[in-house]
Design a protein around this motif. Sequence first.
Motif, PDB file in Angstrom:
ATOM      1  N   UNK A 175       0.831  -1.184   0.000  1.00  0.00           N
ATOM      2  CA  UNK A 175       0.000   0.000   0.000  1.00  0.00           C
ATOM      3  C   UNK A 175       0.879   1.252   0.000  1.00  0.00           C
ATOM      4  N   UNK A 176       1.975   1.187   0.745  1.00  0.00           N
ATOM      5  CA  UNK A 176       2.878   2.344   0.791  1.00  0.00           C
ATOM      6  C   UNK A 176       3.474   2.620  -0.579  1.00  0.00           C
ATOM      7  N   UNK A 177       3.761   1.562  -1.316  1.00  0.00           N
ATOM      8  CA  UNK A 177       4.327   1.731  -2.658  1.00  0.00           C
ATOM      9  C   UNK A 177       3.336   2.453  -3.570  1.00  0.00           C
ATOM     10  N   UNK A 178       2.072   2.120  -3.453  1.00  0.00           N
ATOM     11  CA  UNK A 178       1.042   2.775  -4.259  1.00  0.00           C
ATOM     12  C   UNK A 178       0.957   4.259  -3.917  1.00  0.00           C
ATOM     13  N   UNK A 179       0.992   4.565  -2.640  1.00  0.00           N
ATOM     14  CA  UNK A 179       0.944   5.972  -2.225  1.00  0.00           C
ATOM     15  C   UNK A 179       2.180   6.734  -2.724  1.00  0.00           C
ATOM     16  N   UNK A 180       3.321   6.089  -2.706  1.00  0.00           N
ATOM     17  CA  UNK A 180       4.546   6.729  -3.216  1.00  0.00           C
ATOM     18  C   UNK A 180       4.424   7.017  -4.707  1.00  0.00           C
ATOM     19  N   UNK A 231      -8.852   6.341  -4.392  1.00  0.00           N
ATOM     20  CA  UNK A 231      -8.886   4.887  -4.592  1.00  0.00           C
ATOM     21  C   UNK A 231      -7.888   4.183  -3.676  1.00  0.00           C
ATOM     22  N   UNK A 232      -6.727   4.781  -3.490  1.00  0.00           N
ATOM     23  CA  UNK A 232      -5.730   4.195  -2.594  1.00  0.00           C
ATOM     24  C   UNK A 232      -6.261   4.159  -1.162  1.00  0.00           C
ATOM     25  N   UNK A 233      -6.963   5.226  -0.748  1.00  0.00           N
ATOM     26  CA  UNK A 233      -7.562   5.247   0.596  1.00  0.00           C
ATOM     27  C   UNK A 233      -8.616   4.149   0.739  1.00  0.00           C
ATOM     28  N   UNK A 234      -9.483   4.034  -0.255  1.00  0.00           N
ATOM     29  CA  UNK A 234     -10.533   3.010  -0.220  1.00  0.00           C
ATOM     30  C   UNK A 234      -9.932   1.610  -0.219  1.00  0.00           C
ATOM     31  N   UNK A 235      -8.899   1.422  -1.008  1.00  0.00           N
ATOM     32  CA  UNK A 235      -8.241   0.121  -1.074  1.00  0.00           C
ATOM     33  C   UNK A 235      -7.629  -0.246   0.277  1.00  0.00           C
ATOM     34  N   UNK A 236      -7.048   0.734   0.935  1.00  0.00           N
ATOM     35  CA  UNK A 236      -6.475   0.481   2.257  1.00  0.00           C
ATOM     36  C   UNK A 236      -7.568   0.113   3.261  1.00  0.00           C
ATOM     37  N   UNK A 237      -8.708   0.817   3.204  1.00  0.00           N
ATOM     38  CA  UNK A 237      -9.830   0.491   4.091  1.00  0.00           C
ATOM     39  C   UNK A 237     -10.341  -0.926   3.830  1.00  0.00           C
ATOM     40  N   UNK A 238     -10.439  -1.290   2.556  1.00  0.00           N
ATOM     41  CA  UNK A 238     -10.886  -2.643   2.208  1.00  0.00           C
ATOM     42  C   UNK A 238      -9.901  -3.705   2.689  1.00  0.00           C
ATOM     43  N   UNK A 239      -8.632  -3.397   2.587  1.00  0.00           N
ATOM     44  CA  UNK A 239      -7.620  -4.347   3.030  1.00  0.00           C
ATOM     45  C   UNK A 239      -7.714  -4.570   4.543  1.00  0.00           C
ATOM     46  N   UNK A 240      -7.932  -3.514   5.294  1.00  0.00           N
ATOM     47  CA  UNK A 240      -8.089  -3.639   6.746  1.00  0.00           C
ATOM     48  C   UNK A 240      -9.348  -4.442   7.069  1.00  0.00           C
ATOM     49  N   UNK A 241     -10.445  -4.142   6.366  1.00  0.00           N
ATOM     50  CA  UNK A 241     -11.695  -4.867   6.600  1.00  0.00           C
ATOM     51  C   UNK A 241     -11.542  -6.348   6.250  1.00  0.00           C
ATOM     52  N   UNK A 242     -10.821  -6.641   5.184  1.00  0.00           N
ATOM     53  CA  UNK A 242     -10.586  -8.031   4.790  1.00  0.00           C
ATOM     54  C   UNK A 242      -9.773  -8.770   5.844  1.00  0.00           C
ATOM     55  N   UNK A 243      -8.764  -8.124   6.379  1.00  0.00           N
ATOM     56  CA  UNK A 243      -7.965  -8.760   7.430  1.00  0.00           C
ATOM     57  C   UNK A 243      -8.815  -9.038   8.666  1.00  0.00           C
TER      58      UNK A 243
END
Length: 154
Positions: A1-6, A40-52
Motif C-alpha cells: 500500500x505504501x508503494x502505491x501511495x509513493x 482509490x488508494x484510501x478506499x483500497x487500504x480500508x478494504x484491506x483492513x476490513x478483509x484482514x
Amino acid sequence: MDELRERIAYLQGLAEGLKLEEGKDEARILSQVIDILADLADELEDLQVALEDLEDYVDSFDDEFFEDDEDIDDEDDEIEDDDFCCCEEDDIDYVEVECPQCHDIICFESDIVDDEDIIEVTCPNCNKVVFVNDGSMPLPEGYQKRDDEESRDD
C-alpha cells in the motif's frame, strides 16, 4: 500500500513539474485523475483492513467448528455402517433395493411402489435408476403389490 501511495505522490510531483496553467482543461483533468487515484488508494487500504478483520473473524469460527468437528468424527468412527439401516424406522415401511452399479443398498418408502404417479428412485451415490414404479422393472425382493381393495382401505 505504501508503494502505491509513493507512486501517486510521484505523479503529483510530475504534474506540478509540468507547470501547466491552473485554468487550463489539461491541468484540471490531470489534477482530478491524481485526486481520484489518491481516493482509490484510501478506499483500497480500508478494504484491506476490513478483509484482514474478516479473515480473523472467519478463522476464529473455523477454529471453533473444527474442534467440534473432530469430536463428531471420533464418534462417527465408533459407529459401524452395518449397525445402521435407514429401513428400521418404526412407523414407515421401507423397501430396500441394491444399486446394480455401485451395489449400495437404497431405501425408499414402500408407498412409492403403488403410487399412481410414475416415480424413479435413483442411487444417491452414482445416480443410477434403481427402481421405477411404472412396471418396467421387477418389484423389489419380498415385496408384493397391493390389491386394489387393500389400497382403498389405506
